[in-house]
Design a protein around this motif. Sequence first.
Motif, PDB file in Angstrom:
ATOM      1  N   MET A   1     -14.179 -52.123  11.228  1.00 36.97           N
ATOM      2  CA  MET A   1     -14.657 -52.414  12.429  1.00 36.97           C
ATOM      3  C   MET A   1     -14.414 -53.710  13.214  1.00 36.97           C
ATOM      4  O   MET A   1     -14.541 -54.608  12.593  1.00 36.97           O
ATOM      5  N   LYS A   2     -13.951 -53.502  14.370  1.00 38.69           N
ATOM      6  CA  LYS A   2     -13.461 -55.021  15.071  1.00 38.69           C
ATOM      7  C   LYS A   2     -14.966 -55.448  15.862  1.00 38.69           C
ATOM      8  O   LYS A   2     -15.521 -54.716  16.578  1.00 38.69           O
ATOM      9  N   ILE A   3     -15.338 -56.850  15.649  1.00 42.32           N
ATOM     10  CA  ILE A   3     -16.368 -57.272  16.431  1.00 42.32           C
ATOM     11  C   ILE A   3     -15.827 -58.377  17.369  1.00 42.32           C
ATOM     12  O   ILE A   3     -15.255 -59.412  16.927  1.00 42.32           O
ATOM     13  N   ALA A   4     -16.385 -58.180  18.740  1.00 39.43           N
ATOM     14  CA  ALA A   4     -15.970 -59.326  19.647  1.00 39.43           C
ATOM     15  C   ALA A   4     -17.239 -59.862  20.195  1.00 39.43           C
ATOM     16  O   ALA A   4     -18.280 -58.844  20.350  1.00 39.43           O
ATOM     17  N   ILE A   5     -17.324 -60.919  20.796  1.00 45.25           N
ATOM     18  CA  ILE A   5     -18.609 -61.477  21.385  1.00 45.25           C
ATOM     19  C   ILE A   5     -18.127 -62.004  22.773  1.00 45.25           C
ATOM     20  O   ILE A   5     -16.901 -62.394  23.111  1.00 45.25           O
ATOM     21  N   ARG A   6     -19.014 -61.462  23.700  1.00 41.41           N
ATOM     22  CA  ARG A   6     -18.653 -62.263  25.208  1.00 41.41           C
ATOM     23  C   ARG A   6     -19.932 -62.884  25.582  1.00 41.41           C
ATOM     24  O   ARG A   6     -21.005 -62.555  25.642  1.00 41.41           O
ATOM     25  N   ILE A   7     -19.654 -64.047  25.881  1.00 38.57           N
ATOM     26  CA  ILE A   7     -20.901 -64.955  26.317  1.00 38.57           C
ATOM     27  C   ILE A   7     -20.864 -64.790  27.873  1.00 38.57           C
ATOM     28  O   ILE A   7     -19.841 -65.111  28.533  1.00 38.57           O
ATOM     29  N   ARG A   8     -21.998 -64.276  28.412  1.00 33.86           N
ATOM     30  CA  ARG A   8     -22.028 -64.196  29.720  1.00 33.86           C
ATOM     31  C   ARG A   8     -22.178 -65.745  30.600  1.00 33.86           C
ATOM     32  O   ARG A   8     -22.876 -66.405  30.036  1.00 33.86           O
ATOM     33  N   ASP A   9     -21.624 -65.515  31.690  1.00 30.55           N
ATOM     34  CA  ASP A   9     -21.779 -66.518  32.528  1.00 30.55           C
ATOM     35  C   ASP A   9     -23.131 -66.912  32.968  1.00 30.55           C
ATOM     36  O   ASP A   9     -23.835 -65.837  33.183  1.00 30.55           O
ATOM     37  N   PRO A  45     -25.969 -71.702  11.687  1.00 26.82           N
ATOM     38  CA  PRO A  45     -24.846 -71.651  11.236  1.00 26.82           C
ATOM     39  C   PRO A  45     -23.736 -70.931  12.259  1.00 26.82           C
ATOM     40  O   PRO A  45     -24.141 -70.349  12.983  1.00 26.82           O
ATOM     41  N   THR A  46     -22.508 -71.473  12.239  1.00 34.91           N
ATOM     42  CA  THR A  46     -21.427 -70.898  13.127  1.00 34.91           C
ATOM     43  C   THR A  46     -21.219 -69.486  12.462  1.00 34.91           C
ATOM     44  O   THR A  46     -20.854 -69.277  11.466  1.00 34.91           O
ATOM     45  N   PHE A  47     -21.145 -68.687  13.715  1.00 37.68           N
ATOM     46  CA  PHE A  47     -20.908 -67.000  13.251  1.00 37.68           C
ATOM     47  C   PHE A  47     -19.312 -67.011  13.544  1.00 37.68           C
ATOM     48  O   PHE A  47     -18.750 -67.256  14.573  1.00 37.68           O
ATOM     49  N   GLN A  48     -18.736 -66.096  12.722  1.00 41.13           N
ATOM     50  CA  GLN A  48     -17.342 -65.899  12.889  1.00 41.13           C
ATOM     51  C   GLN A  48     -17.237 -64.695  13.144  1.00 41.13           C
ATOM     52  O   GLN A  48     -17.554 -63.533  12.815  1.00 41.13           O
ATOM     53  N   PHE A  49     -16.089 -64.245  14.167  1.00 35.35           N
ATOM     54  CA  PHE A  49     -15.851 -62.895  14.768  1.00 35.35           C
ATOM     55  C   PHE A  49     -14.487 -62.780  14.936  1.00 35.35           C
ATOM     56  O   PHE A  49     -13.540 -63.577  14.933  1.00 35.35           O
ATOM     57  N   ASP A  50     -13.951 -61.544  15.190  1.00 35.78           N
ATOM     58  CA  ASP A  50     -12.503 -61.468  15.341  1.00 35.78           C
ATOM     59  C   ASP A  50     -12.076 -62.033  16.687  1.00 35.78           C
ATOM     60  O   ASP A  50     -10.929 -62.401  16.856  1.00 35.78           O
ATOM     61  N   ILE A 308     -17.018 -53.181  18.419  1.00 36.96           N
ATOM     62  CA  ILE A 308     -18.336 -53.631  19.003  1.00 36.96           C
ATOM     63  C   ILE A 308     -18.028 -54.786  19.870  1.00 36.96           C
ATOM     64  O   ILE A 308     -17.717 -55.757  19.240  1.00 36.96           O
ATOM     65  N   LEU A 309     -18.404 -54.771  20.941  1.00 31.63           N
ATOM     66  CA  LEU A 309     -18.477 -55.876  21.914  1.00 31.63           C
ATOM     67  C   LEU A 309     -19.764 -56.397  21.909  1.00 31.63           C
ATOM     68  O   LEU A 309     -20.472 -55.625  22.998  1.00 31.63           O
ATOM     69  N   THR A 329     -23.413 -58.511  10.740  1.00 34.81           N
ATOM     70  CA  THR A 329     -23.124 -57.517   9.682  1.00 34.81           C
ATOM     71  C   THR A 329     -22.350 -56.333   9.914  1.00 34.81           C
ATOM     72  O   THR A 329     -21.785 -55.926   9.010  1.00 34.81           O
ATOM     73  N   ALA A 330     -22.196 -55.915  11.255  1.00 37.62           N
ATOM     74  CA  ALA A 330     -21.358 -54.905  11.681  1.00 37.62           C
ATOM     75  C   ALA A 330     -19.767 -55.212  11.250  1.00 37.62           C
ATOM     76  O   ALA A 330     -19.023 -54.395  11.019  1.00 37.62           O
ATOM     77  N   LYS A 331     -19.533 -56.732  11.077  1.00 39.68           N
ATOM     78  CA  LYS A 331     -18.187 -56.967  10.815  1.00 39.68           C
ATOM     79  C   LYS A 331     -17.681 -56.399   9.329  1.00 39.68           C
ATOM     80  O   LYS A 331     -16.549 -56.246   9.247  1.00 39.68           O
ATOM     81  N   LEU A 332     -18.634 -56.013   8.352  1.00 49.25           N
ATOM     82  CA  LEU A 332     -18.413 -55.842   7.120  1.00 49.25           C
ATOM     83  C   LEU A 332     -18.246 -54.347   7.096  1.00 49.25           C
ATOM     84  O   LEU A 332     -17.548 -53.889   6.164  1.00 49.25           O
ATOM     85  N   VAL A 333     -18.183 -53.479   8.313  1.00 50.11           N
ATOM     86  CA  VAL A 333     -18.293 -52.197   8.087  1.00 50.11           C
ATOM     87  C   VAL A 333     -16.615 -51.543   8.305  1.00 50.11           C
ATOM     88  O   VAL A 333     -16.023 -52.266   9.078  1.00 50.11           O
ATOM     89  N   LYS A 334     -16.320 -50.914   7.633  1.00 49.61           N
ATOM     90  CA  LYS A 334     -14.857 -50.105   7.274  1.00 49.61           C
ATOM     91  C   LYS A 334     -14.893 -48.783   7.836  1.00 49.61           C
ATOM     92  O   LYS A 334     -15.505 -47.950   7.097  1.00 49.61           O
TER      93      LYS A 334
END
Length: 475
Positions: A1-9, A45-50, A308-309, A329-334
């Motif tokens: 599963m691909k995980i992306a983050i959008r930080i709103r303005d 801690p720093t979170f890492q995503f796609d 998941i965005l 957590t969702a990053k680990l789902v395949k």
Amino acid sequence: MKIAIRIRDKLPREESLPSVIKSYSNVDVTLFKENNTNAITTVEPTFQFDQVFGEKTTQKQIYNALGREYVLRALEGYHTCIMTYGQTGSGKTYTMLGTEKELGLTPRVSLELFNAINMCQDSESEDGVSVDFKVTVSYFQIYNEQAIDLLSDEQTVLKVRDGPRKITFIEGLSEHSVETCDELLAFLDKGSALRSVGSTFINEKSSRSHAIFTINIQQTETDAFGDKIERISSIKLVDLAGSERAKVSKTSDDRFKEGKNINKSLMTLGRVIQMLSRKNRPMGVAYRESLLTRVLRENLDGNSITCILACISPCEYEESLSTLRYASTAKLVKTEARVNATHISKGEEHLFSLQNQLHDLQTTLNLQTARLENQRVLEEQIEKINETNRYLQRRLEQENKVCTNLRNRWSKICWESRQLGSALLQIASASEAVSTPLGFQWELVSLQQDCAKFKTALQSDKQHIRNILDKYSLL
Ligand SMILES: Nc1ncnc2c1ncn2[C@@H]1O[C@H](COP(=O)(O)OP(=O)(O)OP(=O)(O)O)[C@@H](O)[C@H]1O
């Protein structure tokens, strides 16, 4: 599963508030919180995503970096899904639908899809391969744990059924054929206008439901030899309702109930994601605990390329942290995506066509047999009714005969009664006029008594016959 983050303005109302984003790059993000009273700073801690999209990322950039890939994968024959997750007011609906000027992911996906379809259809003569596309759309919302069709005028509550291979069926969900992008967008607008929206303290136009817009694509590719490849795929665009804390969002009673249902389904989604993320998945994943997880089962754990965005608000520490943990957590789902294509050679196609014809004929035959059977039952019923009719006819004739006999008897008795009356009168006058010997007088008295008895018997007989006649005239 691909995980992306959008930080709103930041929104105008947030301009004066401090940001909780310490730093971010295009793949990671770090939050921090400054405690004003004792000047202690908490750095997570720093979170890492796609992918991480910063505050200034435009709708177009989001589509180019993320959305386009899912259209292309769908055209290859994969089921794809993009869902926006996040706290209320974090920009999920904005990202998914956008505005008239700043189109969101769904309209951009639709435009790209129809551009690609038109290109494929234009190029068919060059390589001898022609592609036929059929596109349909459906749109429903999950509101207070009920699935409601957003494209049907009735807004009926739909039944959800679990099928094999992690597929869920929404029974009765309307599916609409679309030939152009404009037609598709008209359905998107119609459904979005009907979606349940309410005002909360945090977001004036808060989505109170999870909305699921699906584009189904059926492609039939025919090569120069007449062999075919059929691909069936879909693009599911899911705008989840926002997680919220009742205290923070200061909700009314209705909003509170909606919020409870939203939170419950998002918590179940979180639990399911957590179970799926484990190396040793437990046997019973809690899909059935909410409608949302049942409906998204295939996209979470089955045949789907899913993204998941997660959207975060720049000034909300607790909620943003919770969203980042959820996404992490969702990053680990395949999932197990595969191309949904079937090769059909010309011979096979002929065979399929014959099989279909046979199936149609069998269906017609079954229908005719059922009709004949119905006819036979009806005929039997008619024959029974006719038989009853004949019996009743016979009984009527018999009753008529009895009636006629009784009438005749009645007339005869009336006539005899009149005769007897006049005979009695004659006897009475004769007995007065003639002095008769004593023995003859006794005989006369006995005769008069007999006559009286006969008269009484006659009266009762008459009454009996009158009763019978009355009865028959009632019949
Ligand atoms: N990237 C952005 N740029 C400018 N404005 C934005 C952006 N993202 C969101 N907004 C604005 O922020 C407000 C809240 O956004 P939106 O309604 O999309 O939030 P949401 O996460 O869908 O909320 P809810 O869960 O309550 O429905 C809207 O007024 C929207 O226009």
